[in-house]
Enzyme design. Structure first.
Site, PDB file in Angstrom:
ATOM      1  N   CYS A 116       0.576  -1.326   0.033  1.00  0.00           N
ATOM      2  CA  CYS A 116      -0.224   0.132  -0.152  1.00  0.00           C
ATOM      3  C   CYS A 116       0.820   1.489   0.227  1.00  0.00           C
ATOM      4  O   CYS A 116       0.286   2.170  -1.484  1.00  0.00           O
ATOM      5  CB  CYS A 116      -0.677  -0.005   0.915  1.00  0.00           C
ATOM      6  SG  CYS A 116      -0.197  -0.239   2.737  1.00  0.00           S
ATOM      7  N   HIS A 159      -3.303   6.611   4.715  1.00  0.00           N
ATOM      8  CA  HIS A 159      -1.375   5.963   4.711  1.00  0.00           C
ATOM      9  C   HIS A 159      -0.808   7.819   4.464  1.00  0.00           C
ATOM     10  O   HIS A 159      -1.462   8.093   3.066  1.00  0.00           O
ATOM     11  CB  HIS A 159      -0.999   4.874   3.802  1.00  0.00           C
ATOM     12  CG  HIS A 159      -1.373   3.841   4.664  1.00  0.00           C
ATOM     13  ND1 HIS A 159      -1.575   3.886   5.753  1.00  0.00           N
ATOM     14  CD2 HIS A 159      -0.671   2.595   4.496  1.00  0.00           C
ATOM     15  CE1 HIS A 159      -1.969   2.072   5.335  1.00  0.00           C
ATOM     16  NE2 HIS A 159      -1.246   1.800   5.042  1.00  0.00           N
TER      17      HIS A 159
END
Length: 340
Positions: free
Chosen positions: A130, A242
């Site tokens: 990710c 994130h």
């Protein structure tokens, strides 16, 4: 005949997001199947305006689908991806199981879509980590323009990167602290509520964690093996989204203004960078968005041709499900699926 798609691991956070994004992006599928373990048989999941009932991964006939989007973890992927490929479907796998296999393309469509041509070797395409995904989307245009020699980055990764259990643990610990319950770490190594943990995945011999290693080797495979990358990856008490603070050393000079203009014109990116209160993006604002956001673009005077970026993305979307669906779109557009 149209394309038939199965989502393997459909009851997980990323699997559900895959179904949502397939519907949102109007992926031209004649049939979509939701697959999970036997204990989830019959569980109902939303796919656009439709409701799908989960079928068993063990008994499903994979020869009747063209594409399987898989998000079930490394061990199930190692077992099932080759079987599914032998049945004639292409597998887009979200785990780390196949990423460094030299015969498996590791793809971020905005960066290296042509790597999909290598899918014929094993019938599997790997979805990167990710954090790697959002980083390389931001690095690609800069590397093409000025050449990246070195990247030093710190990641601030949300608990959803550890799955539903991670989200549940943050929620439970946060509630418990307010009533004086002592937090008991289970999914994470230490208390995650109101804390930061500089530890994601297992430690390796050189002191790096496997998450940090993944970012290094995956960036090299996707973007350029000559790029040097060093990462420190931390888990933060954020549910989704994130963030990465990236410091670049470039071959050629590139000013912050030039970088800002370049990134604004690059696919998959949205630049929000004003030097004022709220002139940047945080994880809260990126949730539910397709774009990777870049803010705090600055020249770094501590190295020659230095540049600093703040990169934020929804890890369940671009960091996982969206990238997988974009890969599926690329396979379709390239005529690499059976019925495309």
């Amino acid at each position: 005949m149209g394309v038939k798609v199965a989502v393997f691991g459909a009851t997980g956070a990323v699997g559900k997001e895959m179904l949502t994004i397939l519907a949102e992006r109007l992926f031209p599928a004649d049939e979509v199947y939701a697959l999970a373990t036997r204990k989830s048989m019959g569980v109902e999941l939303s796919y656009g305006e439709k409701t799908l009932k989960c079928q068993d991964v063990e008994t499903f006939d994979y020869s009747k689908v063209d594409l399987v989007l898989m998000s079930a973890g490394g061990e199930p992927s190692k077992e099932w991806a080759p079987k599914i490929a032998r049945a004639g479907a292409i597998v887009v796998d979200n785990s780390s199981a196949w990423r460094m296999d030299p015969d498996v393309p590791l793809v971020v469509p905005e960066v290296n879509l042509d790597a999909l041509d290598g899918v014929k070797k094993k019938g599997i395409v790997a979805n990167p980590n990710c954090s790697t995904i959002q980083l390389v989307v931001a690095l690609k245009p800069i590397h093409d323009r000025a050449g990246i020699k070195r990247v030093s980055c710190a990641t601030y990764q949300s608990v959803s990167g550890a799955g539903q259990e991670g989200m549940d643990e943050l929620w439970t610990q946060t509630k418990g602290i307010y009533v004086n319950d002592q937090p008991t770490p289970q999914k994470f190594t230490k208390q995650i509520a109101f804390n930061v943990i500089p530890h994601i995945d297992v430690f390796m011999e050189d002191g790096a964690t496997k998450e940090e290693w993944k970012m290094t080797v995956e960036t090299k495979k996707i973007l350029d093996p000559k790029i040097k990358l060093f990462a420190t990856c931390a888990r933060v008490p954020v549910f989704v989204g994130h963030s990465i603070a990236a410091h670049l050393e470039l071959e050629d000079e590139l000013s912050a203004d030039e970088a800002r203009a370049l990134l604004r014109e690059s696919p998959g990116l949205m630049v929000i960078d004003k030097r004022e209160d709220e002139g940047y993006v945080t994880p809260v604002e990126c949730v539910g968005e397709f774009a990777t956001f870049v803010s705090r673009i600055r020249e770094d005077p501590t190295v020659e041709n230095g540049l600093a970026l703040w990169v934020v993305s929804d890890n369940l979307r671009k960091g996982a499900a969206l990238n997988a669906v974009q890969i599926a779109e690329g396979l379709l557009n390239k005529g690499l699926l059976k019925n495309s």
